[in-house]
Design a protein around this motif. Structure first.
Motif, PDB file in Angstrom:
ATOM      1  N   GLY A  19     -50.038  59.421 -26.414  1.00 41.97           N
ATOM      2  CA  GLY A  19     -51.455  60.314 -26.080  1.00 41.97           C
ATOM      3  C   GLY A  19     -52.036  59.765 -24.836  1.00 41.97           C
ATOM      4  N   LEU A  20     -52.295  58.519 -24.801  1.00 44.48           N
ATOM      5  CA  LEU A  20     -52.930  58.100 -23.593  1.00 44.48           C
ATOM      6  C   LEU A  20     -52.163  58.016 -22.214  1.00 44.48           C
ATOM      7  CD1 LEU A  20     -54.243  54.395 -25.078  1.00 44.48           C
ATOM      8  CD2 LEU A  20     -55.350  56.626 -24.706  1.00 44.48           C
ATOM      9  N   VAL A  21     -50.972  58.342 -22.263  1.00 43.78           N
ATOM     10  CA  VAL A  21     -50.195  58.448 -21.149  1.00 43.78           C
ATOM     11  C   VAL A  21     -50.517  60.068 -20.708  1.00 43.78           C
ATOM     12  CG1 VAL A  21     -47.939  58.992 -20.079  1.00 43.78           C
ATOM     13  CG2 VAL A  21     -48.331  57.034 -21.653  1.00 43.78           C
ATOM     14  N   TRP A  22     -50.537  61.013 -21.666  1.00 46.53           N
ATOM     15  CA  TRP A  22     -50.843  62.440 -21.368  1.00 46.53           C
ATOM     16  C   TRP A  22     -52.467  62.479 -21.045  1.00 46.53           C
ATOM     17  CZ3 TRP A  22     -54.574  65.670 -23.861  1.00 46.53           C
ATOM     18  CH2 TRP A  22     -54.465  66.862 -23.577  1.00 46.53           C
ATOM     19  N   ARG A 114     -65.393  66.175 -22.729  1.00 46.44           N
ATOM     20  CA  ARG A 114     -66.016  65.226 -23.754  1.00 46.44           C
ATOM     21  C   ARG A 114     -65.338  65.021 -24.919  1.00 46.44           C
ATOM     22  NH1 ARG A 114     -70.080  68.662 -21.267  1.00 46.44           N
ATOM     23  NH2 ARG A 114     -69.971  70.228 -23.067  1.00 46.44           N
ATOM     24  N   ALA A 115     -64.627  65.952 -25.550  1.00 47.21           N
ATOM     25  CA  ALA A 115     -63.780  65.483 -26.676  1.00 47.21           C
ATOM     26  C   ALA A 115     -62.679  64.564 -26.416  1.00 47.21           C
ATOM     27  CB  ALA A 115     -63.389  66.946 -27.315  1.00 47.21           C
ATOM     28  N   GLY A 116     -61.957  64.809 -25.241  1.00 44.57           N
ATOM     29  CA  GLY A 116     -61.087  64.080 -24.819  1.00 44.57           C
ATOM     30  C   GLY A 116     -61.639  62.342 -24.557  1.00 44.57           C
ATOM     31  N   TYR A 117     -62.697  62.351 -24.165  1.00 45.09           N
ATOM     32  CA  TYR A 117     -63.323  61.104 -23.809  1.00 45.09           C
ATOM     33  C   TYR A 117     -63.588  60.444 -25.044  1.00 45.09           C
ATOM     34  CZ  TYR A 117     -67.017  57.836 -22.469  1.00 45.09           C
ATOM     35  OH  TYR A 117     -67.934  56.800 -22.539  1.00 45.09           O
ATOM     36  N   HIS A 118     -64.112  61.010 -25.731  1.00 41.47           N
ATOM     37  CA  HIS A 118     -64.539  60.631 -27.292  1.00 41.47           C
ATOM     38  C   HIS A 118     -63.222  60.206 -27.850  1.00 41.47           C
ATOM     39  CE1 HIS A 118     -68.686  60.780 -26.508  1.00 41.47           C
ATOM     40  NE2 HIS A 118     -68.612  62.095 -26.558  1.00 41.47           N
ATOM     41  N   THR A 119     -62.313  61.085 -27.863  1.00 42.39           N
ATOM     42  CA  THR A 119     -61.036  60.722 -28.742  1.00 42.39           C
ATOM     43  C   THR A 119     -60.326  59.316 -28.211  1.00 42.39           C
ATOM     44  OG1 THR A 119     -60.595  63.055 -29.300  1.00 42.39           O
ATOM     45  CG2 THR A 119     -58.675  61.535 -29.309  1.00 42.39           C
ATOM     46  N   MET A 120     -60.206  59.248 -26.718  1.00 39.12           N
ATOM     47  CA  MET A 120     -59.682  58.094 -26.074  1.00 39.12           C
ATOM     48  C   MET A 120     -60.334  56.933 -26.541  1.00 39.12           C
ATOM     49  SD  MET A 120     -58.300  59.091 -22.328  1.00 39.12           S
ATOM     50  CE  MET A 120     -59.140  57.767 -21.695  1.00 39.12           C
ATOM     51  N   ASN A 121     -61.850  56.757 -26.633  1.00 38.54           N
ATOM     52  CA  ASN A 121     -62.451  55.979 -27.054  1.00 38.54           C
ATOM     53  C   ASN A 121     -62.428  55.365 -28.500  1.00 38.54           C
ATOM     54  OD1 ASN A 121     -63.657  55.180 -24.559  1.00 38.54           O
ATOM     55  ND2 ASN A 121     -65.445  56.514 -24.958  1.00 38.54           N
ATOM     56  N   MET A 122     -62.096  56.287 -29.130  1.00 38.24           N
ATOM     57  CA  MET A 122     -61.489  56.154 -30.787  1.00 38.24           C
ATOM     58  C   MET A 122     -60.320  55.349 -30.623  1.00 38.24           C
ATOM     59  SD  MET A 122     -63.110  59.117 -33.150  1.00 38.24           S
ATOM     60  CE  MET A 122     -62.523  60.601 -32.094  1.00 38.24           C
ATOM     61  N   VAL A 123     -59.128  55.880 -29.777  1.00 36.06           N
ATOM     62  CA  VAL A 123     -58.238  55.200 -29.583  1.00 36.06           C
ATOM     63  C   VAL A 123     -58.077  53.895 -29.196  1.00 36.06           C
ATOM     64  CG1 VAL A 123     -55.809  55.114 -28.428  1.00 36.06           C
ATOM     65  CG2 VAL A 123     -56.753  57.522 -29.553  1.00 36.06           C
ATOM     66  N   PHE A 124     -59.156  53.435 -28.272  1.00 37.99           N
ATOM     67  CA  PHE A 124     -59.320  52.232 -27.598  1.00 37.99           C
ATOM     68  C   PHE A 124     -59.917  51.210 -28.719  1.00 37.99           C
ATOM     69  CE2 PHE A 124     -59.821  54.294 -23.249  1.00 37.99           C
ATOM     70  CZ  PHE A 124     -58.588  54.155 -22.956  1.00 37.99           C
ATOM     71  N   ALA A 125     -60.783  51.834 -29.605  1.00 43.07           N
ATOM     72  CA  ALA A 125     -61.152  50.908 -30.536  1.00 43.07           C
ATOM     73  C   ALA A 125     -60.414  50.805 -31.825  1.00 43.07           C
ATOM     74  CB  ALA A 125     -62.573  51.658 -31.211  1.00 43.07           C
ATOM     75  N   LEU A 126     -59.442  51.807 -32.232  1.00 45.57           N
ATOM     76  CA  LEU A 126     -58.091  51.561 -33.206  1.00 45.57           C
ATOM     77  C   LEU A 126     -57.225  50.552 -32.708  1.00 45.57           C
ATOM     78  CD1 LEU A 126     -57.552  52.665 -35.965  1.00 45.57           C
ATOM     79  CD2 LEU A 126     -56.479  54.539 -34.725  1.00 45.57           C
ATOM     80  N   LEU A 127     -56.664  50.666 -31.563  1.00 45.04           N
ATOM     81  CA  LEU A 127     -55.656  49.842 -31.403  1.00 45.04           C
ATOM     82  C   LEU A 127     -55.651  48.357 -31.475  1.00 45.04           C
ATOM     83  CD1 LEU A 127     -54.150  51.836 -28.212  1.00 45.04           C
ATOM     84  CD2 LEU A 127     -53.094  51.665 -30.437  1.00 45.04           C
ATOM     85  N   PRO A 128     -56.899  47.928 -30.847  1.00 42.31           N
ATOM     86  CA  PRO A 128     -57.306  46.415 -31.373  1.00 42.31           C
ATOM     87  C   PRO A 128     -57.051  46.193 -32.959  1.00 42.31           C
ATOM     88  CG  PRO A 128     -58.704  47.101 -29.746  1.00 42.31           C
ATOM     89  CD  PRO A 128     -58.226  48.509 -30.209  1.00 42.31           C
ATOM     90  N   LEU A 129     -57.476  47.025 -33.553  1.00 42.90           N
ATOM     91  CA  LEU A 129     -57.661  46.692 -34.787  1.00 42.90           C
ATOM     92  C   LEU A 129     -56.233  46.627 -35.898  1.00 42.90           C
ATOM     93  CD1 LEU A 129     -60.645  48.895 -36.042  1.00 42.90           C
ATOM     94  CD2 LEU A 129     -60.640  46.742 -35.726  1.00 42.90           C
ATOM     95  N   ILE A 130     -55.351  47.565 -35.324  1.00 48.27           N
ATOM     96  CA  ILE A 130     -53.915  47.755 -35.662  1.00 48.27           C
ATOM     97  C   ILE A 130     -53.144  46.442 -35.437  1.00 48.27           C
ATOM     98  CG2 ILE A 130     -51.886  49.013 -35.545  1.00 48.27           C
ATOM     99  CD1 ILE A 130     -53.521  51.560 -35.522  1.00 48.27           C
TER     100      ILE A 130
END
Length: 141
Positions: A19-22, A114-130
């Motif tokens: 998704g980040l690549v896209w 704006r939705a894409g930006y916030h979604t990417m930030n959620m991904v950036f926050a989730l990946l370190p946790l996983i």
């Protein structure tokens, strides 16, 4: 955490990389990158595109390895924990850069952006946790 849950989370993380690549592939058009680069010397233009391409390859690699080797990464063996620790650090730094270095407000001109930006930030926050969960597997705190 159960190993089966961790494997599933790691596979989700692998897919999130794609998704980040896209999202990254849509960035040059969204920010009119070609026009900005046109004013720079040819070497700098090429350097930016080479870096951009290598980042894309890294994301594809991180995502593919995570998805296809999720069982191994969730095993808690030292190499798996080291790889997950590295990816946790990588994505933690990327999250901090997104939060405190980049100012994308001039480009967030539509609800979709704006939705894409916030979604990417959620991904950036989730990946370190996983990745932290996988890196700490088997550690007795």
């Amino acid at each position: 955490m159960l190993t089966t849950h961790l494997v599933t989370l790691l596979q989700v993380a692998g897919l999130l990389h794609l998704g980040l690549v896209w999202a990254g592939a849509s960035m040059p058009r969204a920010v009119n990158l070609g026009a900005h680069l046109a004013t720079l010397p040819e070497f700098i233009r090429r350097l930016v595109w080479v870096y951009y391409t290598f980042i894309g390859f890294c994301l594809i690699g991180f995502g593919s390895f995570t998805f296809f080797f999720a069982d191994t990464l969730a095993s808690g063996v030292p190499l798996a924990r080291a790889v997950c620790g590295f990816l946790c650090g990588f994505w933690t730094i990327r999250f901090l850069v997104a939060a405190f270095v980049f100012d994308l407000r001039p480009y967030l001109t539509t609800p979709w952006r704006r939705a894409g930006y916030h979604t990417m930030n959620m991904v950036f926050a989730l990946l370190p946790l996983i990745y932290a969960a996988a890196a700490l597997k088997g550690v007795h705190l």
